[in-house]
Structure formats: structure tokens, C-alpha cells
Design an enzyme around this catalytic site. Structure first.
Site, PDB file in Angstrom:
ATOM      1  CB  THR A  39     -58.647  76.610  29.520  1.00 19.19           C
ATOM      2  OG1 THR A  39     -57.969  76.880  28.279  1.00 19.19           O
ATOM      3  CG2 THR A  39     -60.052  77.159  29.450  1.00 19.19           C
ATOM      4  CE1 TYR A 147     -63.798  75.288  20.600  1.00 18.12           C
ATOM      5  CE2 TYR A 147     -64.981  73.440  19.640  1.00 18.12           C
ATOM      6  CZ  TYR A 147     -63.795  74.043  19.998  1.00 18.12           C
ATOM      7  OH  TYR A 147     -62.594  73.405  19.756  1.00 18.12           O
TER       8      TYR A 147
HETATM    9  P1  NAD Z   1     -56.645  74.371  25.864  1.00 18.81           P
HETATM   10  O1  NAD Z   1     -57.840  74.908  26.572  1.00 18.81           O
HETATM   11  O2  NAD Z   1     -55.690  73.536  26.639  1.00 18.81           O
HETATM   12  O3  NAD Z   1     -55.821  75.527  25.160  1.00 18.81           O
HETATM   13  C1  NAD Z   1     -56.379  76.749  24.757  1.00 18.81           C
HETATM   14  C2  NAD Z   1     -55.461  77.855  25.252  1.00 18.81           C
HETATM   15  O4  NAD Z   1     -55.986  79.115  24.794  1.00 18.81           O
HETATM   16  C3  NAD Z   1     -55.378  77.924  26.776  1.00 18.81           C
HETATM   17  O5  NAD Z   1     -54.032  78.051  27.168  1.00 18.81           O
HETATM   18  C4  NAD Z   1     -56.184  79.167  27.121  1.00 18.81           C
HETATM   19  O6  NAD Z   1     -55.758  79.774  28.321  1.00 18.81           O
HETATM   20  C5  NAD Z   1     -55.942  80.030  25.884  1.00 18.81           C
HETATM   21  N1  NAD Z   1     -56.983  81.041  25.667  1.00 18.81           N
HETATM   22  C6  NAD Z   1     -58.335  80.880  25.726  1.00 18.81           C
HETATM   23  N2  NAD Z   1     -58.946  82.044  25.459  1.00 18.81           N
HETATM   24  C7  NAD Z   1     -57.955  82.958  25.198  1.00 18.81           C
HETATM   25  C8  NAD Z   1     -57.949  84.323  24.872  1.00 18.81           C
HETATM   26  N3  NAD Z   1     -59.098  85.029  24.736  1.00 18.81           N
HETATM   27  N4  NAD Z   1     -56.756  84.958  24.685  1.00 18.81           N
HETATM   28  C9  NAD Z   1     -55.582  84.284  24.837  1.00 18.81           C
HETATM   29  N5  NAD Z   1     -55.535  82.963  25.164  1.00 18.81           N
HETATM   30  C10 NAD Z   1     -56.714  82.311  25.336  1.00 18.81           C
HETATM   31  O7  NAD Z   1     -57.209  73.538  24.615  1.00 18.81           O
HETATM   32  P2  NAD Z   1     -56.445  72.714  23.485  1.00 18.81           P
HETATM   33  O8  NAD Z   1     -57.030  71.363  23.472  1.00 18.81           O
HETATM   34  O9  NAD Z   1     -54.992  72.864  23.610  1.00 18.81           O
HETATM   35  O10 NAD Z   1     -56.967  73.450  22.175  1.00 18.81           O
HETATM   36  C11 NAD Z   1     -56.148  74.343  21.436  1.00 18.81           C
HETATM   37  C12 NAD Z   1     -56.874  74.760  20.164  1.00 18.81           C
HETATM   38  O11 NAD Z   1     -57.132  73.609  19.347  1.00 18.81           O
HETATM   39  C13 NAD Z   1     -58.222  75.430  20.411  1.00 18.81           C
HETATM   40  O12 NAD Z   1     -58.386  76.495  19.501  1.00 18.81           O
HETATM   41  C14 NAD Z   1     -59.221  74.345  20.120  1.00 18.81           C
HETATM   42  O13 NAD Z   1     -60.451  74.862  19.669  1.00 18.81           O
HETATM   43  C15 NAD Z   1     -58.511  73.540  19.055  1.00 18.81           C
HETATM   44  N6  NAD Z   1     -58.988  72.145  19.036  1.00 18.81           N
HETATM   45  C16 NAD Z   1     -58.560  71.253  19.994  1.00 18.81           C
HETATM   46  C17 NAD Z   1     -59.056  69.965  19.973  1.00 18.81           C
HETATM   47  C18 NAD Z   1     -58.622  68.915  20.980  1.00 18.81           C
HETATM   48  O14 NAD Z   1     -59.141  67.809  20.931  1.00 18.81           O
HETATM   49  N7  NAD Z   1     -57.676  69.166  21.859  1.00 18.81           N
HETATM   50  C19 NAD Z   1     -59.993  69.573  18.994  1.00 18.81           C
HETATM   51  C20 NAD Z   1     -60.412  70.532  18.064  1.00 18.81           C
HETATM   52  C21 NAD Z   1     -59.884  71.806  18.088  1.00 18.81           C
END
Ligand code: NAD
Ligand code: UDP
Length: 324
Positions: A39, A147
Site C-alpha cells: 500500500t 483487520y
Molecule cells: P499504510 O498502508 O500507509 O502503511 C502500511 C505499510 O505496511 C505499507 O507501506 C505497506 O506496504 C506495508 N505492508 C502491508 N502489508 C505488509 C506485509 N505483509 N509485509 C511488509 N509490509 C507490509 O498505513 P498507515 O496509516 O501508515 O498505517 C501504519 C500502521 O498503523 C498499520 O499497522 C495500521 O494498522 C496502524 N494504524 C494506522 C492508523 C491511521 O489512521 N493511519 C490508525 C490505526 C492504526
């Protein structure tokens, strides 16, 4: 612990991960960014590639990792509903196998490990605002379950590795966070509304827009999770991190339209299945233990995010899934 630490950030090329890598590189640590780019894309971290204390690894956390580090921030997981629902089985594997792999590695090299959990562990909450003690109201068989339940299982694994194997863990429950480097095609509300407003397209409102969220600017979030990692070992969390200022999605749409000067109209679409009706963090614990509170009001954070979206070319981004 040495002042210069070897730090692994899984999901480090993503929205939050790339900002976290920026901060850790700036602090002088040896940073390993690991990502499978599901992503995200390299452009979020290309500015770091020339730095001698930054390394980029393409890897999937569902497969074992073998690195020597002092700290691990486990952020790898698709986070936007359209992304995590695209391949729900893979999403669950990423949370559960990813947690097992980072925890196993942390156990072997005695590293501290922080899990990016989520407000989604509270589901569609019937307690408001949500304190950490609230056990949640998650539908285990709905479209969001891959999720929500994946993240809940990961929390369980983190606490079992702490109890059974004395792994030094931290768990943060992140509430909706926004800012520059959100993927323009992630389908999340802030990125969607800004992209639509700037293009003069209809603003897609799922349901009547009375549902609420509380939006935290990325810089505030990164500050909190670094404080949590560096906080006392007898405080593993879970701790809520978010901005308690709560807005309806309709208020957000109006604010985006005003700040972009757009002529876009809001159009109502059917409500999403299991869409939480309200969400607001109780951050008393983070305030007390981490001495942390968010500082960036929604208006200021949106202004910076809109400036970012104006500065990028959408042609440079591939939509990770058709769901946006
Ligand atoms: P994002 O999608 O931008 O980042 C997630 C990253 O993880 C991406 O770079 C993706 O390529 C990588 N990824 C996904 N599956 C993978 C795998 N199997 N192996 C290696 N890399 C993988 O999302 P974000 O908003 O930056 O979220 C980051 C973390 O924070 C996540 O775990 C998410 O659940 C958590 N989170 C974010 C929010 C928010 O509002 N942004 C809220 C709650 C939790
Ligand atoms: N939403 C919306 N239009 C969009 C995208 C999202 O009305 O184009 C709504 C969605 O139904 C939810 C809220 O905005 O009520 C937040 O959605 P998002 O996907 O950003 O994150 P969530 O908090 O649901 O994980």
C-alpha cells in the site's frame, strides 16, 4: 542501551512508517525500513536512501525475519478499509504471522518491540469516548473483522510473549491519523475528500455524515509512539494515541471544501457495513504516563495535508486496490 540504536520499522515505507523513519534517522539511529510496498511506494522514503544510517529492505512480514536490532516498530499492515478488505485473508496473516515473526525476532535478539494497534479493536463502540479498559464491540464475521480481529489477535500475542517469554513489548492503539504521504488512492476519508475537492469532483459521503471520527495529525502521532517506545518497561500499554477533538464526517467535508476553495458538492452514498458510528479516544493514560497531548488542530493539519496533495502528481501513484 546505546545512544545510537539499530531500529527496524516494518511497514516503514507507508504513511506513518515513513514519518517515523524520518524522525529516527534524524535522531542519528541506524534505521532499517522493511516493506513489501503493498500500500505504499518507494517515493515515500527515496529522500532517505542516500543517508548512511538508513537501509531499505523489500520483504513481507508474513515470512520470517532474521536481523539484529535493538528496537522494532511493527507497522506493517494495510490500514485503510478498502485496502485491508481487498484480500482479507492476507490482512489477517499480516497481523498474526507478522506479530509472531517480529516477536520471535525480538525474543532472540532481546529487542524492544512496539505494535501499531488500532482504535478498531473497539469496533462500533457503545462506550464513548473509548478508554483502554473498554473491551470493544467487534463483529467477528463482518467485512472489517479481518483487520479488527487480526489486530486484536496481535495484541494477544504481544501480551503472551511478554508473560511467557519476558519480551519487552509496547502496544499503542492508534486513532484516525492523517497528513502528508497518505496514499491518494487509499480511500480513507481525509485523502478521498481532499483529492475529490481539489479535482472538483463530488465528495462521497457514506451514510448521512453524522458518524464521527477524531483526527490526529501525523507529527503528534509520531511523537507519541517514540515516547511510548522510550517509556518505562513496566508500562507495556495498551495506550490510546489520538486527538480527542471529535468531528462528524459532514463537518470534515465542509472544512475540506472551505480550505480548498472547492465547488465540489457532497453526495450521499449508502452507509458502509459495520461502519463505527462514533469514535473518540480517551487519552488520559497517554497524558499521564507519556506526558503527551496532541498539539495540531484539525484546521492546521488539513491545511498542511492539502498543500501536500496540491504538490503531488496523481500519475506518480498506482492504486494498490480498486477500492477507493
Ligand atoms: P499504510 O498502508 O500507509 O502503511 C502500511 C505499510 O505496511 C505499507 O507501506 C505497506 O506496504 C506495508 N505492508 C502491508 N502489508 C505488509 C506485509 N505483509 N509485509 C511488509 N509490509 C507490509 O498505513 P498507515 O496509516 O501508515 O498505517 C501504519 C500502521 O498503523 C498499520 O499497522 C495500521 O494498522 C496502524 N494504524 C494506522 C492508523 C491511521 O489512521 N493511519 C490508525 C490505526 C492504526
Ligand atoms: N467515509 C466517507 N466517504 C469516503 C471515505 C470514508 O463518508 O469517501 C467515511 C466512512 O464511512 C467512515 C469515515 O468516513 O465513517 C472514516 O472512514 P475511513 O475509511 O477514513 O476510516 P475508518 O475510521 O472507518 O477506518
Amino acid at each position: 542501551m546505546p545512544t545510537v540504536k539499530r531500529i527496524l520499522v516494518t511497514g516503514g515505507a507507508g504513511f506513518l512508517g515513513s514519518h517515523l523513519c524520518d524522525r529516527l534517522v534524524q535522531q542519528g539511529h541506524d534505521v532499517i525500513c522493511l516493506d513489501n510496498f503493498f500500500t505504499s511506494q518507494k517515493s515515500n522514503v527515496t529522500h532517505l536512501l542516500a543517508r548512511p544510517n538508513f537501509e531499505l529492505i523489500r520483504h513481507d512480514v508474513t515470512h520470517p525475519l532474521w536481523l539484529e536490532v535493538d528496537e522494532i516498530y511493527n507497522l506493517a499492515c494495510p490500514a485503510a478499509p478498502g485496502h485491508y478488505q481487498y484480500n482479507p485473508i492476507k490482512t489477517m496473516k499480516t497481523s498474526v504471522l507478522g506479530a509472531i515473526n517480529v516477536l520471535g525476532m525480538a525474543k532472540r535478539c532481546r529487542a524492544k518491540v512496539l505494535q501499531a494497534s488500532t482504535s478498531e479493536v473497539y469496533g462500533d463502540p457503545d462506550v464513548h469516548p473509548q478508554p483502554e479498559s473498554y473491551k470493544g464491540s467487534v463483529n467477528p464475521i463482518g467485512p472489517r473483522a479481518c483487520y479488527d480481529e487480526g489486530k486484536r489477535a496481535a495484541e494477544t500475542l504481544f501480551f503472551d510473549y511478554r508473560r511467557s517469554n519476558k519480551v519487552n513489548i509496547r502496544v499503542v492503539r492508534i486513532f484516525n491519523t492523517y497528513g502528508p504521504r497518505m496514499h491518494p488512492f487509499d480511500g480513507r476519508v481525509v485523502s478521498n475528500f481532499i483529492r475529490q475537492a481539489l479535482a472538483g469532483q463530488d465528495i462521497t459521503m457514506f451514510g448521512d455524515g453524522a458518524q464521527t471520527r477524531s483526527f490526529c495529525y501525523v507529527d503528534d502521532l509520531i511523537e507519541a509512539i517514540i515516547r511510548m517506545m522510550n517509556g518505562p518497561d513496566d508500562f507495556p500499554g495498551p495506550v490510546n494515541i489520538g486527538n480527542p477533538e471529535e468531528f462528524t464526517i459532514m463537518q470534515l467535508a465542509r472544512q475540506v471544501i472551505e480550505l480548498t476553495g472547492s465547488k465540489s458538492k457532497v453526495v450521499n452514498r449508502p452507509p458502509l457495513v459495520d461502519d463505527p458510528k462514533q469514535r473518540q479516544p480517551d487519552i488520559a493514560l497517554a497524558k499521564r504516563v507519556l506526558d503527551w497531548s496532541p498539539t495540531v488542530p484539525l484546521r492546521d493539519g488539513l491545511t498542511k495535508t492539502i498543500a501536500y496533495f496540491r504538490s503531488i502528481s496523481l500519475d506518480a501513484f498506482r492504486a494498490p486496490t480498486p477500492n477507493f
